[in-house]
Design an enzyme around this catalytic site. Structure first.
Site, PDB file in Angstrom:
ATOM      1  CG  ASN A  90      32.989  -4.365  31.915  1.00  0.00           C
ATOM      2  OD1 ASN A  90      33.686  -4.785  32.836  1.00  0.00           O
ATOM      3  ND2 ASN A  90      31.980  -3.521  32.113  1.00  0.00           N
ATOM      4  CG  ASP A 100      30.433   3.881  28.641  1.00  0.00           C
ATOM      5  OD1 ASP A 100      30.366   4.409  29.763  1.00  0.00           O
ATOM      6  OD2 ASP A 100      31.512   3.650  28.062  1.00  0.00           O
ATOM      7  CE  LYS A 119      17.624 -19.131  24.641  1.00  0.00           C
ATOM      8  NZ  LYS A 119      17.742 -20.557  24.466  1.00  0.00           N
ATOM      9  N   PRO A 175      22.902   6.000  32.665  1.00  0.00           N
ATOM     10  CG  PRO A 175      21.984   5.581  34.767  1.00  0.00           C
ATOM     11  CD  PRO A 175      21.977   5.096  33.343  1.00  0.00           C
ATOM     12  CG  ASP A 176      29.005   9.316  33.910  1.00  0.00           C
ATOM     13  OD1 ASP A 176      29.367   9.191  35.099  1.00  0.00           O
ATOM     14  OD2 ASP A 176      29.803   9.322  32.957  1.00  0.00           O
ATOM     15  CB  ILE A 177      27.075   6.170  38.662  1.00  0.00           C
ATOM     16  CG1 ILE A 177      26.136   5.164  37.984  1.00  0.00           C
ATOM     17  CG2 ILE A 177      26.852   6.193  40.169  1.00  0.00           C
ATOM     18  CD1 ILE A 177      26.451   3.714  38.294  1.00  0.00           C
ATOM     19  CG  PHE A 232      39.294   4.095  38.791  1.00  0.00           C
ATOM     20  CD1 PHE A 232      38.776   4.442  40.035  1.00  0.00           C
ATOM     21  CD2 PHE A 232      40.460   3.357  38.735  1.00  0.00           C
ATOM     22  CE1 PHE A 232      39.411   4.062  41.196  1.00  0.00           C
ATOM     23  CE2 PHE A 232      41.109   2.964  39.899  1.00  0.00           C
ATOM     24  CZ  PHE A 232      40.592   3.316  41.127  1.00  0.00           C
ATOM     25  CE  LYS A 282      36.744   9.073  30.713  1.00  0.00           C
ATOM     26  NZ  LYS A 282      37.002   7.687  30.369  1.00  0.00           N
ATOM     27  CE  LYS A 297      33.020  10.059  33.086  1.00  0.00           C
ATOM     28  NZ  LYS A 297      32.338   8.785  33.157  1.00  0.00           N
TER      29      LYS A 297
END
Ligand code: C5P
Length: 399
Positions: free
Chosen positions: A208, A276, A286, A304-306, A323, A337, A341
Site C-alpha cells: 500500500n 488487511d 514464480k 490477524p489484526d495486530i 490509527f 474502530k 479493536k
C-alpha cells in the site's frame, strides 16, 4: 548543563582523536564527570597523560589491568556511566561492536553494558562508504545505538567526503540531548510503522502507499522524550530513526510475531498500515502466463489484526493507540474502530488522495479518546508526532 552525570568516553585510534580532548573540556565545563578509555590505537594519537589531566581521572587502557582491580571490573566501569560515548569511532570499533567482539577493553565495555551508547564515527571516506561499514552502521542503528556525524568535508588524508569527526561542540550537543531526562525516561514504548508486503509469489507482492513517515516521526518524538523505543517496521520509504531498537518485517504475520515478542511495554502505538488481507494461494514459485490469456485468480485470507490482538491480549500495555486512515465518514468509522479493536485512543485521519496525506509530509488528525475528540490543525507529521508524544507522556504519568 550536566552536573552529576558521568560519561564513559572511549577514544578510538585516528587523527581526529585530538578533538576528544576538546570534548572532555566541554563536558567537564558543563559539570559532567568523564571516565576516559583509550584503545591501544588511540595511544598513538593522544597521550594518556593529557587525557587524564583534562578529565581529572585515571585513564583506562588495558583489559587485564582493569580486571585485576578487585573494586572496579570492566562490568562495573561500563555500568556506572549514564552514557557511553565513542569518539572517534573507527571502522574497526564499529565492526567489533556490530559483531559483538570483546577482545580489548573498549569492545568489552561496549558489550558488557546496557547503558545508552553514542558513536561519533571518523574514518577515511572510502572506509565509511564501504559496504561492510554501511552494513555495520545499519546493524548498530537497529541495536539502538545513537550516532552523531560523520560530517562531509576535507579529510586529513587529503580526500573529500563523509567521514570527518563532528566538531566537539556538535558531539557535546548530542551528548546533552542523550543525557537529558525526559518525561518518558524509563518507559518502554512500541511503535509499528510502514506498510506490509504480502507475497503473491516469490517476486510479487501486494503493498500500500504508506511511506512510514508518521510512524517514524512518532518513534523519534518518543525517543526525544526519553523513552526506550522498539520500532517494528514494514518496508518503509523513509529511514528508521537513530537511537531506537529497529525490527524489520515484511508481512502482517511477521509483524504480529515481532510485536508479541516485544511485550511487555508501557504503551504501544500501531501506526503501521497493515494489509488487511494476504494472498491465501500465494505461489512458492514464480507464476507464469499460461499463453491462453487466462489471468490467475488470487484468493485472499484475512490477516490477524495486530492492534485488536494486543488490545485484547493478556499482556495489554497500559496505553494502546491505533490509527484510523479513512476516506469517508472518518469520525464515525474511527469511533467504531476504537470500540471494536479495544484500544484506548484512535488517531483518525483522512487519506483520500486529494488530501495528499498518505505518502505526504503533513497530516491532519482527530484524536479520539474515551473522554474527548480533538481535531488538530493540519501540521507536519513531525509536529503531530511531538504533540502525540507529549499526550502519551501525560497519560503514562497519570497512570
Ligand atoms: O482496520 P484498520 O486497518 O483500518 O485499522 C487501522 C489500525 O489497526 C491501525 O492502527 C493499524 O496499525 C492497525 N491494524 C493492525 N493489524 C491489522 C490491521 C490494522 O494492527 N491487520
Amino acid at each position: 548543563m550536566l552536573p552529576g552525570r558521568r560519561v564513559l568516553l572511549i577514544i578510538g585510534g585516528g587523527i581526529a582523536a585530538y578533538k576528544s580532548l576538546l570534548l572532555i573540556r566541554l563536558l567537564r565545563g558543563a559539570g559532567a564527570a568523564v571516565t576516559p578509555v583509550l584503545t591501544s590505537a588511540a595511544e598513538h594519537f593522544v597521550t594518556a597523560l593529557s587525557v587524564s589531566a583534562l578529565a581529572n581521572e585515571k585513564v583506562h587502557t588495558a583489559l587485564f589491568d582493569l580486571t585485576a582491580e578487585a573494586e572496579m571490573g570492566h562490568i562495573e566501569l561500563s555500568r556506572s556511566a549514564d552514557l557511553i560515548v565513542v569518539a572517534p569511532a573507527t571502522a574497526d570499533l564499529m565492526a567489533k561492536m556490530a559483531t559483538g567482539r570483546a577482545d580489548d577493553l573498549a569492545s568489552t565495555l561496549l558489550l558488557a553494558t546496557d547503558t545508552p551508547v553514542l558513536l561519533a564515527p571518523a574514518m577515511n571516506v572510502r572506509m565509511w562508504q564501504h559496504p561492510a561499514t554501511q552494513r555495520n552502521l545499519a546493524t548498530l542503528r537497529a541495536d539502538g545505538i545513537r550516532f552523531v556525524g560523520p560530517e562531509d568535508g576535507q579529510m586529513a588524508c587529503g580526500e573529500f567526503g563523509p567521514g570527518r569527526l563532528s566538531e566537539p561542540e556538535a558531539i557535546f550537543a548530542a551528548i546533552q540531548s542523550a543525557l537529558t531526562l525526559g518525561p518518558l525516561t524509563g518507559k518502554h514504548i512500541l511503535v509499528t510503522s510502514g506498510p506490509t508486503h504480502e507475497p503473491i509469489d516469490p517476486v510479487r507482492y501486494i503493498a500500500n502507499r504508506s511511506s512510514g513517515a508518521q510512524g517514524t516521526a512518532i518513534a523519534a518524538a518518543l525517543r526525544d522524550l526519553g523513552a526506550q523505543v522498539t520500532f517494528i517496521t514494514g518496508p518503509a520509504l523513509v529511514p528508521a530513526p537513530d537511537g531506537v531498537h529497529v525490527q524489520r518485517v515484511e508481512t502482517a504475520a511477521e509483524m504480529l510475531r515481532a510485536v508479541e515478542a516485544s511485550l511487555p511495554v508501557d504503551a504501544a502505538i500501531f501506526a503501521a498500515a497493515v494489509a488487511d488481507w494476504r494472498v491465501a494461494n500465494a505461489s512458492t514459485s514464480k507464476m507464469k502466463k499460461d499463453g491462453l490469456g487466462q489471468a490467475p485468480a488470487l484468493e485472499f485470507a484475512e490477516n490477524p489484526d495486530i492492534l485488536a490482538t494486543i488490545s485484547k491480549g493478556n499482556q495489554r500495555p497500559a496505553l494502546v493507540i491505533g490509527f484510523a486512515a479513512e476516506t469517508d465518514d472518518i469520525l464515525s468509522h474511527a469511533r467504531a474502530k476504537r470500540a471494536r479493536k479495544g484500544c484506548d485512543w484512535i488517531v483518525a485521519n483522512d487519506v483520500s488522495p486529494s488530501t495528499g496525506i498518505m505518502g505526504g509530509a503533513e497530516n491532519a488528525v482527530t484524536l479520539i479518546t474515551a473522554e474527548a475528540e480533538e481535531t488538530w490543525p493540519r501540521m507536519s507529521k513531525e509536529a503531530v508526532a511531538r504533540k502525540l508524544a507529549l499526550r502519551i507522556a501525560e497519560a503514562l504519568a497519570a497512570n
